[in-house]
Write a protein that holds these residues in place. Sequence first.
Motif, short mmCIF file in Angstrom:
data_model
loop_
_atom_site.label_atom_id
_atom_site.label_comp_id
_atom_site.label_asym_id
_atom_site.label_seq_id
_atom_site.Cartn_x
_atom_site.Cartn_y
_atom_site.Cartn_z
N CYS A 225 3.33 2.87 24.98
CA CYS A 225 4.27 2.26 24.11
C CYS A 225 4.67 3.15 22.80
N CYS B 51 3.98 -5.45 18.55
CA CYS B 51 3.51 -3.87 18.86
C CYS B 51 3.68 -2.97 17.82
N CYS C 38 2.59 -8.90 24.70
CA CYS C 38 2.56 -8.53 22.97
C CYS C 38 4.11 -8.27 23.06
N CYS D 111 3.65 0.06 27.77
CA CYS D 111 4.89 -0.73 27.73
C CYS D 111 5.04 -2.10 28.80
N CYS E 190 -3.31 -5.75 21.23
CA CYS E 190 -2.10 -5.92 21.95
C CYS E 190 -2.53 -6.51 23.21
N CYS F 84 7.49 -6.71 21.48
CA CYS F 84 7.86 -5.53 20.51
C CYS F 84 7.37 -5.42 19.36
N ASP G 164 2.88 -3.15 30.87
CA ASP G 164 1.98 -4.02 30.79
C ASP G 164 2.21 -4.88 29.52
N LEU G 165 2.67 -4.39 28.48
CA LEU G 165 2.95 -5.23 27.31
C LEU G 165 3.80 -6.27 27.24
N LYS G 166 5.22 -5.97 28.28
CA LYS G 166 6.05 -6.61 28.65
C LYS G 166 5.75 -7.80 29.52
#
Length: 130
Positions: free
Chosen positions: A58, A115, A110, A97, A92, A112, A99-101
Amino acid sequence: MTLSERADKAVELKTSGKYNCAQSVTVALADETGLSEDQLRQISAGFCAGMGNLEATCGALIGAGMIAGLKTEGQGTLGKTKQIQEEFAKRCGALKCKDLKTMTDGKPLCPCEECVRNAVMIYGEIMGLE
């Protein structure tokens, strides 16, 4: 500026559409460095969308690590960035990125903006900012 105000600034920068995640974090923490906001914006320009658009680490997390390196002058930076990464993963749910999106029930794991907020808050907590 309080830590919460710095986090709010980072979110505002990100939502303005003029700054990526890494830039938002580095600029919000500019006073922790000897560099100008514009220099930090330029240095961190290529670290969005997961390490240069690779959907890897990220950008907000990378930005916090950059500032930690400047603040510690490279001494003990690895330990600080490890702490930042571990806490970021807890809050998060991931570090990458991609995985977060990942969408679950129509929402990313999570967003942006969160984050960015978390990266600034975690940096400040670990580095002793108020």
